[in-house]
Enzyme design. Sequence first.
Site, PDB file in Angstrom:
ATOM      1  N   HIS A 189       0.793  -1.229   0.000  1.00 45.86           N
ATOM      2  CA  HIS A 189       0.000   0.000   0.000  1.00 45.86           C
ATOM      3  C   HIS A 189       0.823   1.275   0.000  1.00 45.86           C
ATOM      4  O   HIS A 189       0.260   2.364  -0.032  1.00 45.86           O
ATOM      5  CB  HIS A 189      -0.930   0.020   1.222  1.00 45.86           C
TER       6      HIS A 189
HETATM    7  C1  UD1 Z   1      -1.884   5.430   6.206  1.00 42.08           C
HETATM    8  C2  UD1 Z   1      -0.550   5.929   6.773  1.00 42.08           C
HETATM    9  C3  UD1 Z   1       0.512   4.869   6.560  1.00 42.08           C
HETATM   10  C4  UD1 Z   1       0.068   3.523   7.066  1.00 42.08           C
HETATM   11  C5  UD1 Z   1      -1.270   3.164   6.438  1.00 42.08           C
HETATM   12  C6  UD1 Z   1      -1.790   1.846   6.921  1.00 42.08           C
HETATM   13  C7  UD1 Z   1      -0.130   8.346   6.671  1.00 42.08           C
HETATM   14  C8  UD1 Z   1       0.625   9.412   5.979  1.00 42.08           C
HETATM   15  N1  UD1 Z   1      -0.100   7.141   6.106  1.00 42.08           N
HETATM   16  O1  UD1 Z   1      -1.730   5.310   4.804  1.00 42.08           O
HETATM   17  O2  UD1 Z   1       1.675   5.262   7.247  1.00 42.08           O
HETATM   18  O3  UD1 Z   1       1.033   2.564   6.734  1.00 42.08           O
HETATM   19  O4  UD1 Z   1      -2.211   4.192   6.780  1.00 42.08           O
HETATM   20  O5  UD1 Z   1      -3.000   1.529   6.321  1.00 42.08           O
HETATM   21  O6  UD1 Z   1      -0.725   8.603   7.699  1.00 42.08           O
HETATM   22  N2  UD1 Z   1      -9.211   4.742   2.502  1.00 42.08           N
HETATM   23  C9  UD1 Z   1     -10.396   4.050   2.539  1.00 42.08           C
HETATM   24  N3  UD1 Z   1     -10.891   3.681   3.762  1.00 42.08           N
HETATM   25  C10 UD1 Z   1     -10.270   3.979   4.922  1.00 42.08           C
HETATM   26  C11 UD1 Z   1      -9.069   4.696   4.866  1.00 42.08           C
HETATM   27  C12 UD1 Z   1      -8.554   5.063   3.661  1.00 42.08           C
HETATM   28  O7  UD1 Z   1     -10.993   3.754   1.514  1.00 42.08           O
HETATM   29  O8  UD1 Z   1     -10.779   3.607   6.002  1.00 42.08           O
HETATM   30  C13 UD1 Z   1      -8.643   5.100   1.181  1.00 42.08           C
HETATM   31  C14 UD1 Z   1      -9.003   6.497   0.756  1.00 42.08           C
HETATM   32  O9  UD1 Z   1      -9.190   6.473  -0.610  1.00 42.08           O
HETATM   33  C15 UD1 Z   1      -7.764   7.289   1.088  1.00 42.08           C
HETATM   34  C16 UD1 Z   1      -6.658   6.268   0.862  1.00 42.08           C
HETATM   35  O10 UD1 Z   1      -7.225   5.029   1.253  1.00 42.08           O
HETATM   36  O11 UD1 Z   1      -7.636   8.428   0.312  1.00 42.08           O
HETATM   37  C17 UD1 Z   1      -5.435   6.540   1.669  1.00 42.08           C
HETATM   38  O12 UD1 Z   1      -5.736   6.669   3.063  1.00 42.08           O
HETATM   39  P1  UD1 Z   1      -4.760   7.532   4.024  1.00 42.08           P
HETATM   40  O13 UD1 Z   1      -5.217   7.437   5.425  1.00 42.08           O
HETATM   41  O14 UD1 Z   1      -4.553   8.865   3.429  1.00 42.08           O
HETATM   42  O15 UD1 Z   1      -3.380   6.799   3.855  1.00 42.08           O
HETATM   43  P2  UD1 Z   1      -2.986   5.256   3.833  1.00 42.08           P
HETATM   44  O16 UD1 Z   1      -2.479   4.933   2.490  1.00 42.08           O
HETATM   45  O17 UD1 Z   1      -4.049   4.397   4.424  1.00 42.08           O
END
Ligand code: UD1
Length: 361
Positions: free
Chosen positions: A204
């Site tokens: 991811h």
């Molecule tokens: C975040 C953390 C990363 C961690 C990861 C674990 C930061 C900068 N990154 O990355 O360090 O390794 O979590 O999962 O804080 N989304 C969903 N559902 C959710 C959450 C996210 O669909 O419940 C999707 C959304 O499209 C979102 C994307 O995932 O835009 C990214 O989510 P985000 O929290 O920005 O970062 P992660 O890639 O999850």
Amino acid sequence: MKIINVVGARPNFMKVAPIQRVMEHRHLDVKLVHTGQHYDERMSKLFFIDLQMPQPDVYLNVGSGSHAVQTAKVMVEFEKVLEAEQPDLVLVVGDVNSTIACSLVASKMSIKVAHVEAGLRSFDREMPEEINRILTDSISDYLFVTEQSGIDNLKKEGISPDKIFFVGHVMIDSLVYFLEKAKESDILQKNGLQPHEYALITLHRPSNVDVKENFEKILSAFEQIESDLPIVFPIHPRSRKMIEQFGLSSRVEKMKNLRLMEPQGYLDFMNMMQQARLVMTDSGGIQEETTYLQIPCLTIRENTERPVTVEQGTNILVGTDTNRIVSEARKILAGNGRKGRIPDLWDGKAAERIVDILTRA
Ligand code: UD1
């Protein structure tokens, strides 16, 4: 002493669970705040159930967004909580956007900050987490460290040694606590998998899945490895979105021996990790969990902020080069995986040590 523990994203839950449990057991005045950075049932709620965590006292509901938007939203909402609650200490874990957002707010309100999992450095500032780690450490009052490299890095950055505490790893506390329970999961049967006869993948990191060329190189490796053994891939929402966006769906569907699944809960995932022949990942925590479980791990990154897993554990950094990934995977399948050793103080008692230190004053 009034304490606020913060969780936000999936890798936070298993780290805060043992701390929250020890604090409640000792009848400390503690509240749990969930920022809502992760909000899907499979990225959040399932973990609260599996880890037997209490419902958050406060839910900030910030959701997804750009780094600035997400971090700023957490800050605005968390400031209101601190104004209302007036805690003496805010405890944050890991390196996600919620970690830096909440520590920054607390520190400017002269509230003490404890950072659990401090001192880790990938020395790669392209990684958003690296920025979060450096900034959070620089404003924390208690820096709880999981491995020797953390102590070395913090000292080099000029952090006073009397703020640094080598306590072991709270994520391993959860693993130790739930290991037997995880063995009861029927996730393998449900998916027709045989113990030790599959590879488990997670992916991811933006540097891997948001860059088409890198994602394709990694998929090429999976295409070769799936001819050797089945692959299971519980897929992060970010990666699923990028597969669609890059038009890679049909390529993934063609891999008959690769099974995509929804993100798994804590216990089912533990079970799949424990019984895997091989794990391939770009996660931080999984490098450590596989080291503890002595399962071979190939880390699909050029660097790691957790060097003890390479020096002492089962982890090998393979980057994103297709041939390198395939050749290291085949070495493991041929029986040449490393067993390694469990790092010092990864013994299930880190949360006890942390709470001892916080309540000593
Ligand atoms: C975040 C953390 C990363 C961690 C990861 C674990 C930061 C900068 N990154 O990355 O360090 O390794 O979590 O999962 O804080 N989304 C969903 N559902 C959710 C959450 C996210 O669909 O419940 C999707 C959304 O499209 C979102 C994307 O995932 O835009 C990214 O989510 P985000 O929290 O920005 O970062 P992660 O890639 O999850």
